[in-house]
Design an enzyme around this catalytic site. Structure first.
Site, PDB file in Angstrom:
ATOM      1  CE1 TYR A 144     -35.157  46.216 -19.411  1.00 45.28           C
ATOM      2  CE2 TYR A 144     -33.114  47.086 -18.202  1.00 45.28           C
ATOM      3  CZ  TYR A 144     -34.430  47.225 -18.663  1.00 45.28           C
ATOM      4  OH  TYR A 144     -35.192  48.298 -18.247  1.00 45.28           O
ATOM      5  CG  ASP A 239     -26.418  46.147 -23.411  1.00 47.62           C
ATOM      6  OD1 ASP A 239     -25.560  46.691 -22.664  1.00 47.62           O
ATOM      7  OD2 ASP A 239     -27.678  46.654 -23.440  1.00 47.62           O
ATOM      8  CE  LYS A 267     -26.327  49.395 -14.069  1.00 50.56           C
ATOM      9  NZ  LYS A 267     -27.963  48.979 -14.422  1.00 50.56           N
TER      10      LYS A 267
HETATM   11  N1  HOZ Z   1     -32.974  46.548 -14.295  1.00 54.03           N
HETATM   12  C1  HOZ Z   1     -31.611  46.630 -13.360  1.00 54.03           C
HETATM   13  C2  HOZ Z   1     -31.179  45.288 -13.061  1.00 54.03           C
HETATM   14  N2  HOZ Z   1     -30.867  44.887 -14.368  1.00 54.03           N
HETATM   15  C3  HOZ Z   1     -32.512  47.059 -12.058  1.00 54.03           C
HETATM   16  C4  HOZ Z   1     -32.332  48.463 -11.867  1.00 54.03           C
HETATM   17  C5  HOZ Z   1     -32.756  48.926 -10.400  1.00 54.03           C
HETATM   18  O1  HOZ Z   1     -33.839  48.762  -9.789  1.00 54.03           O
HETATM   19  O2  HOZ Z   1     -32.016  49.571  -9.895  1.00 54.03           O
END
Ligand code: HOZ
Length: 427
Positions: A144, A239, A267
């Site tokens: 992802y 990534d 983040k």
């Molecule tokens: N796609 C995020 C984890 N791989 C989750 C994002 C979220 O819901 O904060």
């Protein structure tokens, strides 16, 4: 456990927010449950709006490597806030964060801040295309890379549980240049290069898959990608939104000794505030506007509050390499204890982990790619995660997300997980 208030808030939110959430995974749909609305976090714990306490095993999906409300980070944010929330103009802290990232991760000679991992990937791909003057990208099934159009092909994370192969609203033209290959399968990658000579700009990979659950690169896989990219004049993009500054200070690339051309971060650079970044070789990064023709911009990029939070966390991690050693050793013991407990009760379920990042897959198959990850019994996973939640353990509400440990987790926290999990598996 009483969750009345969360349920009420969810009903209200659903009237105004699609699905009641601002990001699909947190709707808890794939485990057939109601999200817990979180009021606050402290160290390794979170409290929901009903007053329930949880040991937190997601840590905002990775960035909270020191836990919630870490003193020095809070102080840095409070001080920054008093000076102004946003200027849309350059500030001194941005240069300091950039320099620190370049010092911590040797492959990064220049770095550009953005606001999320999605944005970082989108921009890195543009840079790779601008540099190579080629259009095609190879991504791996189950990896992802955020929700930009071109990356929503066989993607992991919430896309894996949304019951749809990609996303509606993505024009075919946007994914026409996205080629896919199986994770840990170099033959697949070679074939894509053979079929598309001189057309592939870059291979993008999560050096440790962390959005189909945690899937480790097999020996030789990342090395092979490096060689193939070099041979074909394509760029290798790591990534490291999940692995960066988490596995060790120079991330997965340091851990596996591979030098990518470009790296994306998320983040963790903002210690949990909305930040992302992409960086790499100088000659590529010098193509970014205003130096070069690859355009990319953002008013909130390098936001001073987020930069101060991130600078404080990264500095601490840089100055305390022993914190990584301790965290990784603690995590090794923890995941080993889960393995031993599964064995004790006769389950052949898989525990994949590297350092403080791990997954418990409800399958007897070795999980090494998208296909094997999908062999998991998601219904049994749903029973497990609901059980854990109801017993004060906040694990990811999806089989295809990772578990994150932080320096704040105590032996008591980990013991609480193990005892709840043992109760679940014993039944
Ligand atoms: N796609 C995020 C984890 N791989 C989750 C994002 C979220 O819901 O904060």
């Amino acid at each position: 456990m009483n969750t009345t208030r969360s349920e009420e808030l969810f009903e209200e939110a659903k009237k105004y927010i699609p699905g009641g959430v601002n990001s699909p995974v947190r709707a808890f749909r794939s485990i057939g449950s109601t999200p817990r609305f979180i009021r606050s976090g402290k160290g390794s714990h979170m409290t929901d709006e009903d007053g329930n306490d949880y040991v937190d095993f997601i840590g905002s999906w990775g960035p909270l490597i020191l836990g919630h409300d870490y003193h020095d980070i809070r102080e840095a944010v409070m001080e920054a806030v008093t000076k102004g929330l946003s200027f849309g103009a350059t500030t001194e802290i941005e240069g300091r964060v950039a320099r620190l990232i370049c010092e911590m991760v040797p492959s990064i000679e220049m770095v550009r801040m953005v606001n999320s991992g999605t944005e970082a990937v989108m921009s890195a791909i543009r840079a790779a295309r601008g540099f190579t003057r080629r259009d095609k990208i190879i991504k791996f099934n189950g990896c992802y890379h955020g929700h930009s159009d071109g990356m929503l092909v066989a993607a992991g994370s919430g896309v894996m549980t949304a019951g749809q192969p990609g996303s509606a609203g993505v024009p075919a033209g946007c994914t026409a240049d996205t080629l896919t290959a199986d994770y840990n399968n170099l033959d697949d990658v070679r074939k894509r290069f053979e079929d598309n000579p001189d057309q592939i700009a870059a291979v993008i990979v999560e050096p440790v898959g962390a959005n189909m659950g945690v899937v480790l690169p097999e020996p030789g896989f990342l090395e092979g990608l490096r060689e193939i990219c070099t041979e074909h004049g394509a760029l290798l993009i790591f990534d490291e939104v999940i692995t960066g500054f988490r596995l060790q200070k120079d991330g997965a690339q340091g851990r596996f000794g591979i030098t990518p051309d470009l790296t994306t971060f998320g983040k963790i650079i903002g210690a949990g505030m909305p930040v992302g970044a992409y960086g790499g070789r100088r000659e590529i990064m010098e193509l970014i506007s205003p130096l070069g023709p690859v355009y990319q911009a953002g008013t909130l990029s390098g936001n001073p509050v987020a930069m101060n939070a991130g600078y404080t966390q990264l500095t601490l991690m840089n100055e305390h390499p022993e914190w990584y050693t301790e965290l990784n050793a603690k995590a090794d013991r923890f995941f080993e204890a889960i393995r031993a407990m599964l064995q004790k009760y006769g389950y052949d379920y898989q525990v994949n982990h590297i350092g403080s990042l791990g997954s418990l897959f409800f399958t007897g198959e070795t999980v090494r790619d998208y296909g094997s990850a999908k062999s998991s019994d998601t219904k049994e996973f749903a029973r497990y995660s609901n059980y854990m939640l109801n017993h004060g353990i906040y694990v990811a509400p999806s089989q295809f997300e990772a578990m994150f440990l932080s320096a704040a987790h105590t032996q008591e926290d980990l013991g609480r997980y193990l005892s709840a999990a043992e109760d679940f598996f014993r039944r």
